[in-house]
Write a protein that holds these residues in place. Structure first.
Motif, PDB file in Angstrom:
ATOM      1  N   GLY A 120      55.654  48.598  40.886  1.00 17.36           N
ATOM      2  CA  GLY A 120      56.843  48.275  41.659  1.00 17.36           C
ATOM      3  C   GLY A 120      57.975  47.630  40.892  1.00 17.36           C
ATOM      4  O   GLY A 120      58.946  47.173  41.494  1.00 17.36           O
ATOM      5  N   ILE A 121      57.908  47.575  39.580  1.00 19.42           N
ATOM      6  CA  ILE A 121      58.973  46.976  38.780  1.00 19.42           C
ATOM      7  C   ILE A 121      59.619  48.088  37.961  1.00 19.42           C
ATOM      8  O   ILE A 121      58.985  48.685  37.097  1.00 19.42           O
ATOM      9  N   GLY A 122      60.895  48.363  38.233  1.00 16.91           N
ATOM     10  CA  GLY A 122      61.598  49.431  37.523  1.00 16.91           C
ATOM     11  C   GLY A 122      62.455  48.877  36.400  1.00 16.91           C
ATOM     12  O   GLY A 122      63.583  48.475  36.628  1.00 16.91           O
ATOM     13  N   ILE A 123      61.907  48.861  35.202  1.00 18.60           N
ATOM     14  CA  ILE A 123      62.665  48.435  34.024  1.00 18.60           C
ATOM     15  C   ILE A 123      62.674  49.614  33.053  1.00 18.60           C
ATOM     16  O   ILE A 123      61.598  50.115  32.684  1.00 18.60           O
ATOM     17  N   PRO A 124      63.860  50.074  32.640  1.00 21.54           N
ATOM     18  CA  PRO A 124      63.914  51.213  31.725  1.00 21.54           C
ATOM     19  C   PRO A 124      63.265  50.896  30.375  1.00 21.54           C
ATOM     20  O   PRO A 124      63.215  49.738  29.939  1.00 21.54           O
ATOM     21  N   ALA A 125      62.800  51.936  29.723  1.00 20.12           N
ATOM     22  CA  ALA A 125      62.137  51.771  28.431  1.00 20.12           C
ATOM     23  C   ALA A 125      63.079  51.196  27.381  1.00 20.12           C
ATOM     24  O   ALA A 125      62.680  50.370  26.555  1.00 20.12           O
ATOM     25  N   ALA A 126      64.334  51.603  27.437  1.00 25.79           N
ATOM     26  CA  ALA A 126      65.300  51.093  26.460  1.00 25.79           C
ATOM     27  C   ALA A 126      65.485  49.585  26.622  1.00 25.79           C
ATOM     28  O   ALA A 126      65.621  48.852  25.630  1.00 25.79           O
ATOM     29  N   ARG A 127      65.476  49.115  27.849  1.00 23.94           N
ATOM     30  CA  ARG A 127      65.615  47.670  28.086  1.00 23.94           C
ATOM     31  C   ARG A 127      64.386  46.921  27.584  1.00 23.94           C
ATOM     32  O   ARG A 127      64.493  45.827  27.025  1.00 23.94           O
ATOM     33  N   LEU A 128      63.208  47.491  27.782  1.00 28.78           N
ATOM     34  CA  LEU A 128      61.990  46.861  27.270  1.00 28.78           C
ATOM     35  C   LEU A 128      62.028  46.762  25.746  1.00 28.78           C
ATOM     36  O   LEU A 128      61.626  45.747  25.168  1.00 28.78           O
ATOM     37  N   GLN A 129      62.552  47.803  25.079  1.00 25.93           N
ATOM     38  CA  GLN A 129      62.685  47.753  23.630  1.00 25.93           C
ATOM     39  C   GLN A 129      63.663  46.673  23.215  1.00 25.93           C
ATOM     40  O   GLN A 129      63.437  45.950  22.242  1.00 25.93           O
ATOM     41  N   ALA A 130      64.753  46.543  23.960  1.00 28.25           N
ATOM     42  CA  ALA A 130      65.742  45.515  23.633  1.00 28.25           C
ATOM     43  C   ALA A 130      65.161  44.113  23.823  1.00 28.25           C
ATOM     44  O   ALA A 130      65.389  43.219  23.000  1.00 28.25           O
ATOM     45  N   ILE A 131      64.403  43.938  24.881  1.00 27.86           N
ATOM     46  CA  ILE A 131      63.777  42.632  25.125  1.00 27.86           C
ATOM     47  C   ILE A 131      62.797  42.304  24.009  1.00 27.86           C
ATOM     48  O   ILE A 131      62.750  41.182  23.501  1.00 27.86           O
ATOM     49  N   ALA A 132      62.004  43.299  23.610  1.00 29.59           N
ATOM     50  CA  ALA A 132      61.025  43.068  22.546  1.00 29.59           C
ATOM     51  C   ALA A 132      61.705  42.793  21.211  1.00 29.59           C
ATOM     52  O   ALA A 132      61.165  42.075  20.371  1.00 29.59           O
ATOM     53  N   ALA A 133      62.904  43.351  21.037  1.00 32.45           N
ATOM     54  CA  ALA A 133      63.636  43.141  19.786  1.00 32.45           C
ATOM     55  C   ALA A 133      64.302  41.777  19.742  1.00 32.45           C
ATOM     56  O   ALA A 133      64.769  41.349  18.686  1.00 32.45           O
ATOM     57  N   GLY A 134      64.382  41.079  20.878  1.00 34.21           N
ATOM     58  CA  GLY A 134      64.946  39.737  20.880  1.00 34.21           C
ATOM     59  C   GLY A 134      66.241  39.597  21.646  1.00 34.21           C
ATOM     60  O   GLY A 134      66.938  38.586  21.512  1.00 34.21           O
ATOM     61  N   ALA A 135      66.596  40.573  22.466  1.00 32.25           N
ATOM     62  CA  ALA A 135      67.819  40.479  23.270  1.00 32.25           C
ATOM     63  C   ALA A 135      67.655  39.384  24.314  1.00 32.25           C
ATOM     64  O   ALA A 135      66.544  39.083  24.754  1.00 32.25           O
ATOM     65  N   PRO A 136      68.752  38.758  24.717  1.00 33.69           N
ATOM     66  CA  PRO A 136      68.661  37.730  25.760  1.00 33.69           C
ATOM     67  C   PRO A 136      68.176  38.331  27.081  1.00 33.69           C
ATOM     68  O   PRO A 136      68.486  39.465  27.407  1.00 33.69           O
TER      69      PRO A 136
END
Length: 122
Positions: free
Chosen positions: A38-54
């Motif tokens: 039930g959580i819709g987070i795009p893959a690109a956003r997950l990559q950005a979060i893992a890379a250290g994005a705020p």
């Protein structure tokens, strides 16, 4: 309010360490699993979060929830698989014991017939 992503770097679990990069394939898989709970987070956003994005605090809560929920569903799936394995092993043991019992009965029938054929008529 935004939080740096490295505060929850341990939350990615044992499969992804802080020195590893979240690949596109792994991010897509993670995004699909998150969507299943039930959580819709795009893959690109997950990559950005893992890379250290705020990360916004509500997004951080969503990711934590999705990680916990996917782990729970994974454990439930594994428990169901183990239960099916136990049932299969139990069924195979039962089938083996039935075959052994039938073999024993067949051997006893052959022995009985051979004893009656070779016996004296009186």
């Amino acid at each position: 309010m935004t939080t740096p992503a490295n505060l929850w770097g341990d939350a990615w679990g044992p499969r992804l360490h802080m020195n590893q990069v979240l690949t596109r394939r792994r991010a897509r898989r993670m995004s699909r699993r998150f969507a299943d709970v039930g959580i819709g987070i795009p893959a690109a956003r997950l990559q950005a979060i893992a890379a250290g994005a705020p990360v916004a605090s509500d997004e951080l809560v969503d990711v934590h929830f999705a990680l916990v929920a996917t782990e729970i569903t994974r454990q439930q799936r594994l428990a169901k698989l183990q239960q099916m394995r136990r049932r299969a092993i139990r069924g195979l043991l039962l089938a083996g014991l039935v075959l052994v019992a039938l073999n024993l009965l067949l051997c006893m029938a052959c022995l009985f017939i051979s004893l009656t054929l070779h016996g004296s008529p009186f």
